[in-house]
Design an enzyme around this catalytic site. Structure first.
Site, PDB file in Angstrom:
ATOM      1  N   ARG A  18       0.816  -1.217   0.000  1.00 61.10           N
ATOM      2  CA  ARG A  18       0.000   0.000   0.000  1.00 61.10           C
ATOM      3  C   ARG A  18       0.851   1.269   0.000  1.00 61.10           C
ATOM      4  NH1 ARG A  18      -3.592  -0.694   4.859  1.00 61.10           N
ATOM      5  NH2 ARG A  18      -1.748  -1.882   5.478  1.00 61.10           N
ATOM      6  N   ASN A  36      -6.507  -2.371   1.729  1.00 57.70           N
ATOM      7  CA  ASN A  36      -6.617  -3.832   1.706  1.00 57.70           C
ATOM      8  C   ASN A  36      -8.069  -4.201   1.512  1.00 57.70           C
ATOM      9  OD1 ASN A  36      -3.933  -4.360   2.064  1.00 57.70           O
ATOM     10  ND2 ASN A  36      -4.071  -4.637   4.280  1.00 57.70           N
TER      11      ASN A  36
END
Ligand code: ZN
Ligand code: ZN
Ligand code: FE
Length: 747
Positions: A18, A36
């Protein structure tokens, strides 16, 4: 307006994915968010055309080293949302973190290395330097989801500067859970016995001691090593004496790739393995440049590259380019991970210990290239606990199954959904401490995976294997799976194939007929409900039972007595002929075995290559090394009779002719003869059942000469050839096979 939704699948969580997306998007001026999403990562971005293509390419090509992208799905979505910047969002509420990956331990990355050796950097020479892309993971994790508070790093309070880095999405250490620096993180200390030695730089001093010939215990990432100079014969001899390990080869760590090339002959594939982020020990052909007692009697050497800051810093100070680095444990016991226990031990002269608790013990992994395929001898640090995915059509979604493996070099396996999670290398269960280690590892893995109950627990058929003692604790349903079918299914499972003829050849495994198997040609086709023992090596008597494997001559005596009616005078060296004969005649404590390992051991004995087995596989491993000095130029008889591969004639031939030919030629020819027999019978089975997949598993699958021959033989006849590459061919892969056998056949 139109937004782009990108879903990235694969190993993309807890690997710095990320922040990577965030940095990439910011750099390109893209707005939107990343989060996520289940076991994937979801990106919503405002971009199109050329820019979108560049963005997706950047995701593909520059992704963090730990991540593995399996697929990227791009779609347009309608939305009235507007983004003024790019954000990392909290995980989707429904995110099922049970599905998220538990990351393995990874070698230090190049960026961190640069900082360690930059005198102006605040992490200059700090051994515990990590970032989101690298460092300790599994070894320090207590529970999931992966967060500092659930690791042994929670005992270190982040300093101001580390915490700034940790909170800054543009920093490489954004949410690097084990983040640390010399001000706030773990530290090394040097001890002699229980006395601390006050030195300014314990690592520099440690390096000096190794160069001087001392043995030093070094506490590292997932355990503790014993180290000494790999070019110092007498230091190694002393180490062997202290840990009572006479011949078993030691792994060594070399300074860098150049040193590796100086130590071993390396193919391009082998260099790739050495440099991989998992940094396993690679067993490859030795150049004989380190001390000969590193690997006595072998032509191979197990080498690895530095994988933590500690190692790199040590090598900065070390004069030698290679050090022995072997797991620190008492014979048969698990590696020592407790600091106090390290200090109390008397194996070492000095100890370099740190104060970060090792939660999960992970030994170094060991890989060897066999017939051009990388195979695991031991799968542990750097790989565990990444799951192995099974075929879609064979699993029961809600069932979790535990398989407890075999007895030596064992692992356990939790099958949850279609993912199989193997534990780290456990060891030999005949030791009570190792059995406890197995139990702890299973309990912790089950906890991390949120598995509360198992619908079945699988054990080996062997009535005396220690895993049975703990099996009942996990489930009332206990299933038994035969050892060699487990080997076969480990292959079928990891290759995701439907069916195969598998040559399961190893040292020992308990058979359906209560005899000891080990040279089996198996037909496995779970869909057709076929699991058949098609053929096997001839049963041979082994006087003294399973313990007799230590002395190959006992097996040789049994075979030759069969051939001649009595044991020839000049065969036994450590035992009395009359006693062995009496034993064979009385049939007391005599087992029948079809083991291929025993036959190879017998050849090694008859050719004076190895008289006593002091570690697992020793005679066969030494035979392989010896055989490479010869050619397969002699026709040694191995008869096929019905479904039995006759070995009596072969061993008798070798006994009678061993002085008439070059011994190395006999060795190579014998290996070839065995390989040819196995391959022929496997092909016969393939034809009879119309199966085109032929594979090999079991300890014999580590023998390059045998495997390379079988591979080319079956491939030339139109079959596909398989060998394990995701789990060990040896008994470390049994747990996967047990679990797979159970779901494929027993539910
Ligand atoms: Zn790093
Ligand atoms: Zn700090
Ligand atoms: Fe086995």
């Amino acid at each position: 307006m139109t937004l782009i939704r990108i879903v990235v699948r694969g190993v993309v969580q807890a690997v710095g994915f990320r922040p990577f997306v965030y940095r990439t998007a910011k750099k390109m001026g893209i707005k939107g968010y990343v989060r996520n999403f289940g076991d994937c990562v979801e990106i919503v971005a405002e971009c199109s055309g050329e820019k979108l293509k560049m963005f997706v390419d950047a995701l593909k090509n520059n992704s963090p080293p730990l991540s593995k992208i399996e697929s990227i799905k791009v779609e347009e979505i309608d939305s009235d949302k507007y983004y003024d910047d790019f954000y990392i969002l909290k995980s989707e509420e429904s995110t099922n973190f049970e599905e998220s990956i538990i990351p393995p331990d990874i070698s230090i990355c190049d960026e961190c290395l640069k900082e360690i050796f930059d005198p102006k950097n605040r992490r200059f020479l700090y051994p515990f330097t990590v970032c989101t892309d690298c460092g300790a993971r599994f070894s320090i994790i207590e529970d999931m989801p992966y967060d500092r508070s659930k690791t042994s790093m929670k005992e270190f309070k982040m300093c101001e500067r580390c915490s700034e880095e940790y909170r800054d999405p543009l920093n490489r250490r954004y949410h690097a859970e084990p983040i640390a620096c010399a001000d706030c993180g773990p530290k090394y200390e040097l001890y002699r016995g229980l006395t601390k030695i006050c030195v300014e730089n314990p690592l520099e001093e440690c390096a000096r001691l190794i160069d001087e010939g001392y043995i030093v215990a070094i506490m590292g990432v997932g355990g503790t090593h014993l180290a000494c100079d790999a070019r110092n014969f007498s230091a190694i001899e002393e180490l062997r004496k202290r840990i009572k390990r006479r011949y078993k080869p030691f792994a060594i760590m070399v300074r860098d790739l150049n040193a590796a090339k100086k130590t071993a002959y390396l193919s391009r594939k082998e260099i790739e393995i050495l440099k991989s982020f998992s940094r396993p020990i690679l067993v490859s052909k030795s150049r004989g440049t380190v001390a000969e007692n590193v690997a006595p009697g072998l032509d191979s050497v197990g080498i690895m590259l530095p994988y933590s800051g500690t190692h790199y810093i040590l090598f900065k100070y070390l004069k030698t380019y290679a050090i022995v680095l072997t797991s620190m444990n008492a014979a048969g016991e698990p590696m020592i991970i407790d600091r106090e226990e390290v200090l109390k031990s008397s194996f070492q002269d000095y100890s370099l210990v740190h104060n970060r608790r090792i939660v999960n013990r992970v030994d170094d992994s060991v890989v060897k290239v066999v017939a051009k395929n990388p195979v695991f001898i031991r799968r542990s640090r750097g790989y565990v606990p990444l799951p192995i995915e099974l075929r879609e059509d064979f699993y029961e979604k809600n069932k979790a199954i535990l398989a407890l493996g075999a007895q030596e070099n064992t692992t356990a396996c939790i099958l949850k959904g279609r993912k199989a999670y193997l534990t780290q290398h456990i060891g030999n269960l005949s030791n009570i401490k190792t059995l406890r280690f197995l139990e702890d590892s299973v309990d912790r893995l089950a906890k991390m995976l949120r598995v509360k109950e198992f619908s079945a627990v699988v054990v080996d058929m062997h009535p005396l294997y220690a895993s049975r003692e703990i099996a009942r604790k996990y489930s009332d349903t206990m299933l038994e799976v035969q050892h060699h079918f487990a080997h076969a299914y480990s292959l079928i499972a990891e290759k995701r194939i439907e069916e195969a003829i598998v040559i399961a050849a190893d040292s020992v495994g308990y058979g359906y007929d209560s005899k000891i198997w080990g040279g089996e040609i198996l037909v496995c086709s779970p869909k057709e409900h076929i699991n058949e023992r098609f053929a096997h090596l001839e049963y041979q008597p082994l006087a003294g039972g399973e313990k007799a494997v230590e002395f190959p001559e006992r097996f040789v005596a049994g075979v030759l007595k069969k051939a001649y009616g009595e044991v020839p005078e000049d065969v036994l060296r450590n035992f009395d002929k009359d006693i062995i004969e009496k034993q064979l005649n009385s049939n007391l404590n005599v087992i029948e075995t079809s083991s291929c390992g025993r036959v190879l051991d017998a050849v090694a004995y008859l050719l004076d290559v190895c008289e006593k087995r002091t570690y697992e596989g020793e005679p066969a491993i030494k035979l392989e090394a010896f055989a490479r000095r010869g050619k397969a130029c002699i026709n040694i008889p191995v008869e096929l009779e019905d479904r039995t591969i006759r070995t009596t004639e072969m061993l008798r031939w070798i006994y009678e002719n061993r002085d008439k030919y070059k011994k190395a030629d006999i060795a190579m020819s014998a290996e070839r003869a065995i390989a040819l027999a196995l391959a022929k019978v496997a092909l016969r089975a393939a034809e009879e059942y119309g199966i085109r997949n032929v594979g090999i598993s079991g300890g014999v699958a580590y023998n390059n000469e045998i495997v390379a021959f079988i591979k080319s033989y079956v491939e030339r006849r139109g079959c596909r050839f398989y060998i394990n590459s995701s789990v060990p061919c040896g008994d470390g892969g049994i747990s996967l096979g047990q679990a797979a056998f159970a779901v494929y056949n027993l539910f």
